[in-house]
Scaffold this motif. Sequence first.
Motif, PDB file in Angstrom:
ATOM      1  N   GLU B  17      23.204   0.259  -9.017  1.00 12.31           N
ATOM      2  CA  GLU B  17      24.147  -0.439  -9.876  1.00 12.31           C
ATOM      3  C   GLU B  17      23.422  -1.123 -11.034  1.00 12.31           C
ATOM      4  O   GLU B  17      22.199  -1.081 -11.142  1.00 12.31           O
ATOM      5  CB  GLU B  17      24.959  -1.445  -9.045  1.00 12.31           C
ATOM      6  CG  GLU B  17      25.888  -0.750  -8.049  1.00 12.31           C
ATOM      7  CD  GLU B  17      26.837  -1.709  -7.379  1.00 12.31           C
ATOM      8  OE1 GLU B  17      27.813  -1.218  -6.774  1.00 12.31           O
ATOM      9  OE2 GLU B  17      26.610  -2.928  -7.432  1.00 12.31           O
ATOM     10  N   THR B  18      24.226  -1.758 -11.890  1.00 12.62           N
ATOM     11  CA  THR B  18      23.701  -2.423 -13.084  1.00 12.62           C
ATOM     12  C   THR B  18      23.793  -3.928 -12.927  1.00 12.62           C
ATOM     13  O   THR B  18      24.756  -4.444 -12.356  1.00 12.62           O
ATOM     14  CB  THR B  18      24.488  -1.981 -14.329  1.00 12.62           C
ATOM     15  OG1 THR B  18      24.285  -0.579 -14.532  1.00 12.62           O
ATOM     16  CG2 THR B  18      24.020  -2.737 -15.570  1.00 12.62           C
ATOM     17  N   THR B  20      22.786  -7.829 -15.001  1.00 13.48           N
ATOM     18  CA  THR B  20      22.383  -8.498 -16.246  1.00 13.48           C
ATOM     19  C   THR B  20      21.865  -9.889 -15.935  1.00 13.48           C
ATOM     20  O   THR B  20      22.551 -10.677 -15.277  1.00 13.48           O
ATOM     21  CB  THR B  20      23.562  -8.581 -17.227  1.00 13.48           C
ATOM     22  OG1 THR B  20      23.995  -7.252 -17.562  1.00 13.48           O
ATOM     23  CG2 THR B  20      23.139  -9.291 -18.503  1.00 13.48           C
ATOM     24  N   THR B  60      14.900  -1.392 -26.070  1.00 16.29           N
ATOM     25  CA  THR B  60      15.208  -0.606 -24.870  1.00 16.29           C
ATOM     26  C   THR B  60      13.928   0.005 -24.336  1.00 16.29           C
ATOM     27  O   THR B  60      13.095   0.494 -25.115  1.00 16.29           O
ATOM     28  CB  THR B  60      16.207   0.525 -25.197  1.00 16.29           C
ATOM     29  OG1 THR B  60      17.424  -0.058 -25.685  1.00 16.29           O
ATOM     30  CG2 THR B  60      16.524   1.336 -23.958  1.00 16.29           C
ATOM     31  N   ARG B  63      15.211   2.162 -18.253  1.00 13.21           N
ATOM     32  CA  ARG B  63      16.403   1.566 -17.626  1.00 13.21           C
ATOM     33  C   ARG B  63      16.642   0.116 -18.043  1.00 13.21           C
ATOM     34  O   ARG B  63      17.633  -0.496 -17.630  1.00 13.21           O
ATOM     35  CB  ARG B  63      16.267   1.644 -16.105  1.00 13.21           C
ATOM     36  CG  ARG B  63      16.178   3.056 -15.542  1.00 13.21           C
ATOM     37  CD  ARG B  63      16.101   3.051 -14.023  1.00 13.21           C
ATOM     38  NE  ARG B  63      14.880   2.422 -13.516  1.00 13.21           N
ATOM     39  CZ  ARG B  63      14.839   1.231 -12.942  1.00 13.21           C
ATOM     40  NH1 ARG B  63      15.949   0.520 -12.783  1.00 13.21           N
ATOM     41  NH2 ARG B  63      13.695   0.736 -12.510  1.00 13.21           N
ATOM     42  N   SER B  65      17.186  -2.815 -20.934  1.00 13.74           N
ATOM     43  CA  SER B  65      17.605  -3.060 -22.310  1.00 13.74           C
ATOM     44  C   SER B  65      17.969  -4.526 -22.447  1.00 13.74           C
ATOM     45  O   SER B  65      18.222  -5.215 -21.453  1.00 13.74           O
ATOM     46  CB  SER B  65      18.792  -2.170 -22.685  1.00 13.74           C
ATOM     47  OG  SER B  65      19.910  -2.454 -21.853  1.00 13.74           O
ATOM     48  N   LYS B  78      19.410  -6.303 -19.248  1.00 19.43           N
ATOM     49  CA  LYS B  78      20.251  -5.435 -18.435  1.00 19.43           C
ATOM     50  C   LYS B  78      19.379  -4.391 -17.753  1.00 19.43           C
ATOM     51  O   LYS B  78      18.574  -3.710 -18.411  1.00 19.43           O
ATOM     52  CB  LYS B  78      21.319  -4.750 -19.281  1.00 19.43           C
ATOM     53  CG  LYS B  78      22.291  -3.913 -18.443  1.00 19.43           C
ATOM     54  CD  LYS B  78      23.466  -3.392 -19.241  1.00 19.43           C
ATOM     55  CE  LYS B  78      23.128  -2.143 -19.997  1.00 19.43           C
ATOM     56  NZ  LYS B  78      24.318  -1.515 -20.620  1.00 19.43           N
ATOM     57  N   ILE B  79      19.533  -4.290 -16.448  1.00 21.55           N
ATOM     58  CA  ILE B  79      18.811  -3.287 -15.668  1.00 21.55           C
ATOM     59  C   ILE B  79      19.848  -2.282 -15.170  1.00 21.55           C
ATOM     60  O   ILE B  79      20.762  -2.644 -14.419  1.00 21.55           O
ATOM     61  CB  ILE B  79      18.055  -3.920 -14.485  1.00 21.55           C
ATOM     62  CG1 ILE B  79      17.133  -5.032 -14.966  1.00 21.55           C
ATOM     63  CG2 ILE B  79      17.265  -2.851 -13.735  1.00 21.55           C
ATOM     64  CD1 ILE B  79      16.450  -5.808 -13.842  1.00 21.55           C
ATOM     65  N   SER B  80      19.698  -1.061 -15.584  1.00 27.39           N
ATOM     66  CA  SER B  80      20.621   0.008 -15.165  1.00 27.39           C
ATOM     67  C   SER B  80      20.023   0.783 -14.009  1.00 27.39           C
ATOM     68  O   SER B  80      18.796   0.849 -13.861  1.00 27.39           O
ATOM     69  CB  SER B  80      20.893   0.944 -16.338  1.00 27.39           C
ATOM     70  OG  SER B  80      21.383   0.256 -17.454  1.00 27.39           O
ATOM     71  N   ASP B  81      20.907   1.363 -13.178  1.00 29.17           N
ATOM     72  CA  ASP B  81      20.435   2.190 -12.070  1.00 29.17           C
ATOM     73  C   ASP B  81      19.353   1.452 -11.275  1.00 29.17           C
ATOM     74  O   ASP B  81      18.228   1.945 -11.100  1.00 29.17           O
ATOM     75  CB  ASP B  81      19.911   3.524 -12.601  1.00 29.17           C
ATOM     76  CG  ASP B  81      19.529   4.492 -11.505  1.00 29.17           C
ATOM     77  OD1 ASP B  81      18.650   5.349 -11.754  1.00 29.17           O
ATOM     78  OD2 ASP B  81      20.081   4.394 -10.393  1.00 29.17           O
ATOM     79  N   SER B  82      19.680   0.269 -10.811  1.00 21.85           N
ATOM     80  CA  SER B  82      18.704  -0.587 -10.135  1.00 21.85           C
ATOM     81  C   SER B  82      18.021   0.140  -8.981  1.00 21.85           C
ATOM     82  O   SER B  82      18.667   0.872  -8.215  1.00 21.85           O
ATOM     83  CB  SER B  82      19.397  -1.844  -9.599  1.00 21.85           C
ATOM     84  OG  SER B  82      19.916  -2.612 -10.656  1.00 21.85           O
TER      85      SER B  82
END
Lengths: 118, 116
Positions: B17-18, B20, B60, B63, B65, B78-82
Motif C-alpha cells: 500500500e501507499t 504519506t 522522485t 517508489r 516521491s 509518499k512511499i508507494s508499494d510499501s
Amino acid sequence: AAGVIQSPRHLIKEKRETATLKCYPIPRHDTVYWYQQGPGQDPQFLISFYEKMQSDKGSIPDRFSAQQFSDYHSELNMSSLELGDSALYFCASSSWGRSSGQASDTQYFGPGTRLTVL
Amino acid sequence: AQTVTQSQPEMSVQEAETVTLSCTYDTSENNYYLFWYKQPPSRQMILVIRQEAYKQQNATENRFSVNFQKAAKSFSLKISDSQLGDTAMYFCAFIPVGGSQGNLIFGKGTKLSVKP
C-alpha cells in the motif's frame, strides 16, 4: 561507491575516561560533520570542518574537541566521559560547492560509532 | 530559529500500500534544501530523497516521491508499494544554502512499520 568510514564501530568506556572517534570521508569530500544521536532522539549537530578549519559549531560540550587532518579524515576527542555521553556518533561528509562558495547540499553519513559509557 | 516538525511519531501501513509522512518547517531563508533520511533498525542514516527549494518540480526516486509546498512550508514523503524493508525511522531534514552553516536540522522522526 566508497562510503564514509567510521572507527571503531563500538566503544565501551568507563566514566571519566577518554575516547577518540575517527572518520574517513568519501574520497574528494572536503567537509566533515559530527552528529550525536541519543536513544530515541534525532541527530544533533556537534561540529563541522572544511579544509581542516572549523566551519561551524553546534551543541558540542567543552570536554569534546575535534580536528580535521591534511588527508581530510577527522577525529572527535571526548574526555571526562559521562554516562550521558552514551550515544551513537555519526560522521557525515560532503563537498563544498566550489563554484558557489557555499556549503554543499547533500551529506552522506557513515555507519556511526556506538559509544557506551559505564 | 529554523525548525522542522514531524507531527506523526508512528505510522503503520500494509505491504504494497501507499503511505504519506508529513513534515513542516519554519525558516526565513528563501533558498534551502530539504531531505528525507531513513534509519532502519541497523541505525544507518540513509538518504532517501532530496528537494531543492528553488525547484518547483517535486523530486522522485523510484517508489519515493515528495509533495513540496514552499508557501505552506510543507514537505511530505509518499512511499508507494510499501515493502517490508521500508520499516524504519524516517527523518525530515533542512539545510539553508549560503554562508558557512552547513549542518542539517532534523525533525523528531516518524517510525514507520510495514506489516505483511
